[in-house]
Design a protein around this motif. Structure first.
Motif, PDB file in Angstrom:
ATOM      1  N   ILE B  85       0.875  -1.170   0.000  1.00 15.24           N
ATOM      2  CA  ILE B  85       0.000   0.000   0.000  1.00 15.24           C
ATOM      3  C   ILE B  85       0.913   1.221   0.000  1.00 15.24           C
ATOM      4  CG2 ILE B  85      -1.833   1.267   1.186  1.00 15.24           C
ATOM      5  CD1 ILE B  85      -2.673  -1.262   2.574  1.00 15.24           C
ATOM      6  N   PRO B  86       1.211   1.773  -1.177  1.00  9.07           N
ATOM      7  CA  PRO B  86       2.090   2.951  -1.195  1.00  9.07           C
ATOM      8  C   PRO B  86       1.505   4.068  -0.325  1.00  9.07           C
ATOM      9  CG  PRO B  86       1.720   2.134  -3.408  1.00  9.07           C
ATOM     10  CD  PRO B  86       0.772   1.400  -2.521  1.00  9.07           C
ATOM     11  N   LEU B  87       2.395   4.773   0.346  1.00 10.81           N
ATOM     12  CA  LEU B  87       1.947   5.810   1.291  1.00 10.81           C
ATOM     13  C   LEU B  87       0.990   6.801   0.629  1.00 10.81           C
ATOM     14  CD1 LEU B  87       2.218   6.979   4.140  1.00 10.81           C
ATOM     15  CD2 LEU B  87       4.127   8.339   3.315  1.00 10.81           C
ATOM     16  N   ALA B  88       1.246   7.120  -0.638  1.00  8.43           N
ATOM     17  CA  ALA B  88       0.409   8.097  -1.345  1.00  8.43           C
ATOM     18  C   ALA B  88      -1.038   7.611  -1.484  1.00  8.43           C
ATOM     19  CB  ALA B  88       0.991   8.380  -2.719  1.00  8.43           C
ATOM     20  N   ASP B  89      -1.230   6.273  -1.476  1.00  7.43           N
ATOM     21  CA  ASP B  89      -2.575   5.726  -1.687  1.00  7.43           C
ATOM     22  C   ASP B  89      -3.262   5.326  -0.387  1.00  7.43           C
ATOM     23  OD1 ASP B  89      -1.959   5.997  -4.298  1.00  7.43           O
ATOM     24  OD2 ASP B  89      -1.523   3.870  -4.655  1.00  7.43           O
ATOM     25  N   ILE B  90      -2.674   5.700   0.731  1.00  4.32           N
ATOM     26  CA  ILE B  90      -3.148   5.110   1.982  1.00  4.32           C
ATOM     27  C   ILE B  90      -4.578   5.519   2.334  1.00  4.32           C
ATOM     28  CG2 ILE B  90      -2.320   6.853   3.636  1.00  4.32           C
ATOM     29  CD1 ILE B  90      -1.125   4.141   5.021  1.00  4.32           C
ATOM     30  N   LEU B  91      -5.013   6.676   1.799  1.00  9.60           N
ATOM     31  CA  LEU B  91      -6.375   7.121   2.104  1.00  9.60           C
ATOM     32  C   LEU B  91      -7.399   6.580   1.108  1.00  9.60           C
ATOM     33  CD1 LEU B  91      -5.694  10.815   3.134  1.00  9.60           C
ATOM     34  CD2 LEU B  91      -6.203   8.900   4.629  1.00  9.60           C
ATOM     35  N   SER B  92      -6.907   5.829   0.112  1.00 12.39           N
ATOM     36  CA  SER B  92      -7.817   5.292  -0.899  1.00 12.39           C
ATOM     37  C   SER B  92      -8.829   4.331  -0.280  1.00 12.39           C
ATOM     38  CB  SER B  92      -6.990   4.585  -1.973  1.00 12.39           C
ATOM     39  OG  SER B  92      -7.751   3.581  -2.582  1.00 12.39           O
ATOM     40  N   GLU B  93     -10.049   4.371  -0.821  1.00 10.29           N
ATOM     41  CA  GLU B  93     -11.137   3.529  -0.305  1.00 10.29           C
ATOM     42  C   GLU B  93     -10.775   2.046  -0.385  1.00 10.29           C
ATOM     43  OE1 GLU B  93     -15.080   4.341  -0.375  1.00 10.29           O
ATOM     44  OE2 GLU B  93     -14.293   6.055   0.734  1.00 10.29           O
ATOM     45  N   ASP B  94      -9.978   1.687  -1.432  1.00 14.30           N
ATOM     46  CA  ASP B  94      -9.644   0.274  -1.657  1.00 14.30           C
ATOM     47  C   ASP B  94      -8.972  -0.365  -0.446  1.00 14.30           C
ATOM     48  OD1 ASP B  94     -10.446   1.078  -4.093  1.00 14.30           O
ATOM     49  OD2 ASP B  94      -8.483   0.945  -5.074  1.00 14.30           O
ATOM     50  N   TRP B  95      -8.216   0.439   0.271  1.00  5.06           N
ATOM     51  CA  TRP B  95      -7.407  -0.130   1.354  1.00  5.06           C
ATOM     52  C   TRP B  95      -8.048   0.002   2.713  1.00  5.06           C
ATOM     53  CZ3 TRP B  95      -4.546  -2.999  -1.293  1.00  5.06           C
ATOM     54  CH2 TRP B  95      -3.923  -2.556  -2.465  1.00  5.06           C
ATOM     55  N   GLN B  96      -9.174   0.712   2.759  1.00  4.62           N
ATOM     56  CA  GLN B  96      -9.746   1.021   4.074  1.00  4.62           C
ATOM     57  C   GLN B  96     -10.054  -0.238   4.868  1.00  4.62           C
ATOM     58  OE1 GLN B  96     -13.535   2.866   4.352  1.00  4.62           O
ATOM     59  NE2 GLN B  96     -13.110   3.577   6.407  1.00  4.62           N
ATOM     60  N   ALA B  97     -10.576  -1.264   4.161  1.00  4.93           N
ATOM     61  CA  ALA B  97     -10.959  -2.496   4.842  1.00  4.93           C
ATOM     62  C   ALA B  97      -9.747  -3.212   5.441  1.00  4.93           C
ATOM     63  CB  ALA B  97     -11.688  -3.422   3.882  1.00  4.93           C
ATOM     64  N   TYR B  98      -8.560  -3.012   4.834  1.00  6.63           N
ATOM     65  CA  TYR B  98      -7.360  -3.641   5.375  1.00  6.63           C
ATOM     66  C   TYR B  98      -6.851  -2.893   6.602  1.00  6.63           C
ATOM     67  CZ  TYR B  98      -7.041  -6.285   1.040  1.00  6.63           C
ATOM     68  OH  TYR B  98      -7.298  -7.131  -0.011  1.00  6.63           O
ATOM     69  N   LEU B  99      -7.017  -1.574   6.569  1.00  5.72           N
ATOM     70  CA  LEU B  99      -6.416  -0.750   7.625  1.00  5.72           C
ATOM     71  C   LEU B  99      -7.333  -0.595   8.833  1.00  5.72           C
ATOM     72  CD1 LEU B  99      -4.944   2.004   5.287  1.00  5.72           C
ATOM     73  CD2 LEU B  99      -3.715   0.118   6.354  1.00  5.72           C
TER      74      LEU B  99
END
Lengths: 196, 207
Positions: B85-99
């Protein structure tokens, strides 16, 4: 900063303690304002005493304006406020049953406890009736379940539903309250005063 | 004066004000800056390379390594089982479920700890739990696990035990030479199913 529980500034138990204090205050004021009299309460349905309407409408607009200003000042996050979820059909039917019970019994659930605690016998019967109703509902819940959960709408706010801002909705609501108070007092003048 | 008029005098102007001002859409943060500073300084977010190596070898199912470097760097080298998860994409909706979840222990890592600490701070301020940082990042990982320094002859026994563990772990995890070009996980790991409950709790009341 708020809500206090969601931000873990106070614990759930502290919250219950505050609820206890506020509950005592609420009951005391309710009783002092004459809300333990079923004649006063049902007056709103017959038009000779609209104090119930005025009290709960005033409480509503006070809390509404308070929350909106708190949000404006950044003191509370309105997204974290619990909103009762809406199940449309059961809300409508429940409202009708509640209203009918209010007229027949002369109390709403809170005021019945208030009146029972100062020894009103009709209120004690009313509280007994609440328990019987609760037991019947729970025991026959499987029969109602589908209807109970029908037409789930999430937890919509009127402002979202109508597509206007919370502030405009608040203004409309205050306007509605003022109109209702004026109408209520007109009715009180027309009707013969009831002595109780 | 009638109570109705008195109420109107107060309520109507307030309602007019609230109708006229824009809504406040800013959300108060989970932590105040001083609280965040205190947490960051105390280092509660760190897992040491030894702890992580141990978890990888034991195939701890709760471990989720998250590489916050960019995709190129991730392709060149990554830790076993890591996702990117590149830092620039960390707020992306795609990753929210992982974080935002309460099943796995997420470990952010980057070359040093700069990017991973940033990722940790962002998720911490969003109120997400279970996110941590690999202490010292990959540089320290290589130094300790892949290529551990032999302790001096006069070192205490614990140092030798640690060295033995690191050497063993380094061998199990490929060692310094074997690690280049390793790409263990090209596909995304499954999303954790149980998501953290929204913090909406209130005692209900009514008439």
């Amino acid at each position: 900063m708020g809500p206090l529980i969601a931000y873990e500034i106070i614990t759930e138990n502290t919250n219950l303690f505050f609820a206890f204090l506020i509950g005592i205050g609420f009951g005391f004021v309710l009783e002092r304002a004459g809300f333990s009299s079923s004649r006063k309460l049902v007056g709103v349905f017959y038009g000779y005493d609209t104090v119930v309407l005025k009290v709960f409408f005033t409480a509503g607009i006070t809390a509404m304006l308070g929350l909106l200003f708190f949000s404006l000042f950044g003191w509370i996050d309105l997204d974290l406020i619990y909103i009762n979820p809406t199940y449309l059909y059961s809300t409508i039917v429940g409202g009708i049953i509640m209203g009918a019970g209010f007229i027949i019994g002369g109390f709403c659930p809170g005021t019945s406890i208030c009146a029972a605690s100062i020894g009103k016998i009709d209120a004690m019967f009313f509280v007994g009736g609440i328990f019987i109703g609760v037991i019947i509902f729970n025991e026959s819940y499987p029969l109602w379940e589908n209807f109970y959960k029908a037409k789930f709408m999430g937890a919509p706010k009127l402002s979202e539903f109508l597509g206007i801002s919370d502030g405009i909705m608040a203004l409309l609501f205050v306007g509605m309250a003022m109109a209702a108070f004026w109408l209520g007092e007109r009715f009180e003048k027309i009707k013969k005063p009831v002595v109780y | 004066m009638k109570p109705r008029i008195l109420l109107a005098i107060f309520a109507v102007p307030l309602a007019l004000i609230i109708a006229a001002v824009p809504e406040n859409t800013t959300h108060t943060f989970k932590l105040t800056p001083s609280q965040l500073l205190e947490e960051a300084n105390s280092g509660v977010q760190y897992y040491s390379p030894d702890e992580i190596a141990d978890m990888i070898i034991k195939e701890d199912p709760s471990l989720q390594l998250i590489d916050v470097r960019n995709a190129d760097e991730f392709e060149k080298f990554n830790l076993p089982g890591a996702m990117n998860i590149p830092l620039a994409d960390i707020l992306s909706e795609d990753w929210q479920a992982y974080l935002d979840q309460d099943v796995k222990i997420n470990i952010f890592y980057s070359n040093g700890t700069l990017k991973s600490d940033n990722a940790w701070m962002i998720t911490r301020q969003l109120g997400y739990e279970n996110n941590y940082v690999l202490l010292g990042g990959l540089n320290y990982w290589v130094e300790t696990i892949m290529d551990p320094a032999v302790p001096g002859n006069t070192s205490p026994n614990e140092e030798f035990a640690k060295y033995d563990f690191r050497k063993g772990a380094g061998m199990a995890l490929g060692g310094a030479a074997a690690s280049v070009g390793q790409s263990t996980s090209s596909s995304k790991p499954p999303v954790p199913i149980i998501r953290s409950k929204p913090k909406k709790k209130r005692v209900q009341g009514g008439c």
